[in-house]
Design a protein around this motif. Structure first.
Motif, PDB file in Angstrom:
ATOM      1  N   UNK A   1       0.521  -1.282   0.148  1.00  0.00           N
ATOM      2  CA  UNK A   1       0.051   0.063  -0.129  1.00  0.00           C
ATOM      3  C   UNK A   1       0.927   1.172   0.044  1.00  0.00           C
ATOM      4  N   UNK A   2       2.195   1.215   0.759  1.00  0.00           N
ATOM      5  CA  UNK A   2       2.868   2.250   0.880  1.00  0.00           C
ATOM      6  C   UNK A   2       3.602   2.591  -0.503  1.00  0.00           C
ATOM      7  N   UNK A   3       4.030   1.454  -1.203  1.00  0.00           N
ATOM      8  CA  UNK A   3       4.721   1.647  -2.456  1.00  0.00           C
ATOM      9  C   UNK A   3       3.826   2.222  -3.435  1.00  0.00           C
ATOM     10  N   UNK A   4       2.535   1.616  -3.509  1.00  0.00           N
ATOM     11  CA  UNK A   4       1.247   2.071  -4.475  1.00  0.00           C
ATOM     12  C   UNK A   4       0.996   3.322  -4.260  1.00  0.00           C
ATOM     13  N   UNK A   5       1.250   3.990  -2.914  1.00  0.00           N
ATOM     14  CA  UNK A   5       0.954   5.305  -2.779  1.00  0.00           C
ATOM     15  C   UNK A   5       2.246   6.355  -3.364  1.00  0.00           C
ATOM     16  N   UNK A   6       3.316   5.988  -3.057  1.00  0.00           N
ATOM     17  CA  UNK A   6       4.560   6.618  -3.549  1.00  0.00           C
ATOM     18  C   UNK A   6       4.714   6.521  -5.233  1.00  0.00           C
ATOM     19  N   UNK A   7       4.478   5.450  -5.766  1.00  0.00           N
ATOM     20  CA  UNK A   7       4.748   5.370  -7.099  1.00  0.00           C
ATOM     21  C   UNK A   7       3.302   5.628  -7.834  1.00  0.00           C
ATOM     22  N   UNK A   8       2.086   5.233  -7.288  1.00  0.00           N
ATOM     23  CA  UNK A   8       1.044   5.583  -8.224  1.00  0.00           C
ATOM     24  C   UNK A   8       0.696   4.424  -8.967  1.00  0.00           C
ATOM     25  N   UNK A   9       1.215   3.390  -8.452  1.00  0.00           N
ATOM     26  CA  UNK A   9       0.969   1.993  -9.180  1.00  0.00           C
ATOM     27  C   UNK A   9      -0.235   1.447  -8.560  1.00  0.00           C
ATOM     28  N   UNK A  10      -0.776   0.691  -9.376  1.00  0.00           N
ATOM     29  CA  UNK A  10      -1.916  -0.141  -8.674  1.00  0.00           C
ATOM     30  C   UNK A  10      -1.512  -1.329  -7.798  1.00  0.00           C
ATOM     31  N   UNK A  11      -2.128  -1.551  -6.869  1.00  0.00           N
ATOM     32  CA  UNK A  11      -1.588  -2.729  -5.898  1.00  0.00           C
ATOM     33  C   UNK A  11      -1.081  -4.213  -6.671  1.00  0.00           C
ATOM     34  N   UNK A  12      -2.197  -4.358  -7.734  1.00  0.00           N
ATOM     35  CA  UNK A  12      -1.717  -5.558  -8.390  1.00  0.00           C
ATOM     36  C   UNK A  12      -0.367  -5.426  -8.941  1.00  0.00           C
TER      37      UNK A  12
END
Length: 207
Positions: free
Chosen positions: A172-183
């Protein structure tokens, strides 16, 4: 996104906060390396962590390092990525190998502790334990180096590895930083872990 739009985003950024946090990040990262000078504030070519932070900012402004706000919406994280790359290049540079270690002054009161006197868990390591610990550290460093080499050219994996090295490992943190989807985060982590496992097995078989 047009170049003009990117410049608008750069101009609207909170540069005081970004430079402050980026400089702290640069200092923290340089402390993770063992510099020949013995000091993270004394880098090859007379560079300092502050210089690294400002250089990264300049590279984004002049286009030396492109920033894609759609792919990497967090500008600070993108700049941290550039700083980390520049630190790695400095560490591997010929200039670093030529750097002469500065002797400690008497007023510093600092003492170099030899590896043979390393203290762990409140006791002095035996020569055998020290050797084992050194071999483990060398193995980890070699694995890390090979893993970094294995993802070069794959911006997504490079960025994911940067997040993990900075202590950000929750999807979730990585997705927030990068803007990527969780998948996408989960798929990239699986891909990276497969690479790490393959390299680990290869090193183990050699030993």
């Amino acid at each position: 996104m047009q170049q003009g739009d990117i410049l608008d985003l750069l101009e609207a950024a909170d540069w005081s906060d970004i430079i402050f946090r980026l400089t702290n990040h640069a200092l923290w990262r340089t402390r993770r390396y063992k510099w020949i000078s013995g000091r993270p504030e004394l880098l090859p070519g007379g560079m300092t962590p502050e210089d690294l932070a400002l250089t990264a900012v300049l590279k984004v402004w002049d286009g030396t390092r492109d920033w894609n706000p759609v792919k990497y919406p967090n500008l600070l994280t993108h700049l941290m990525w550039i700083v980390d790359s520049d630190i790695d290049h400095l560490y591997r540079s010929t200039e670093h190998r030529k750097t002469v270690r500065m002797p400690e002054t008497e007023d510093k009161g600092e003492i170099e502790v030899p590896d043979s006197q390393a203290v762990e868990a409140g006791k002095i390591l035996s020569p055998e334990d020290e050797l084992i610990a050194k071999e483990e550290r060398d193995f980890e460093e070699k694995l890390k180096e090979e893993l970094n080499n294995s993802v070069k050219g794959d911006e997504d994996l490079e960025f994911l590895l940067l997040c993990l090295e900075d202590g950000t490992d929750r999807p979730a943190e990585i997705a927030q930083i990068t803007g990527w989807a969780i998948s996408k985060v989960y798929n990239l982590k699986r891909k990276l872990y497969r690479k790490a496992a393959k390299l680990g097995n290869a090193f183990s078989n050699k030993n």
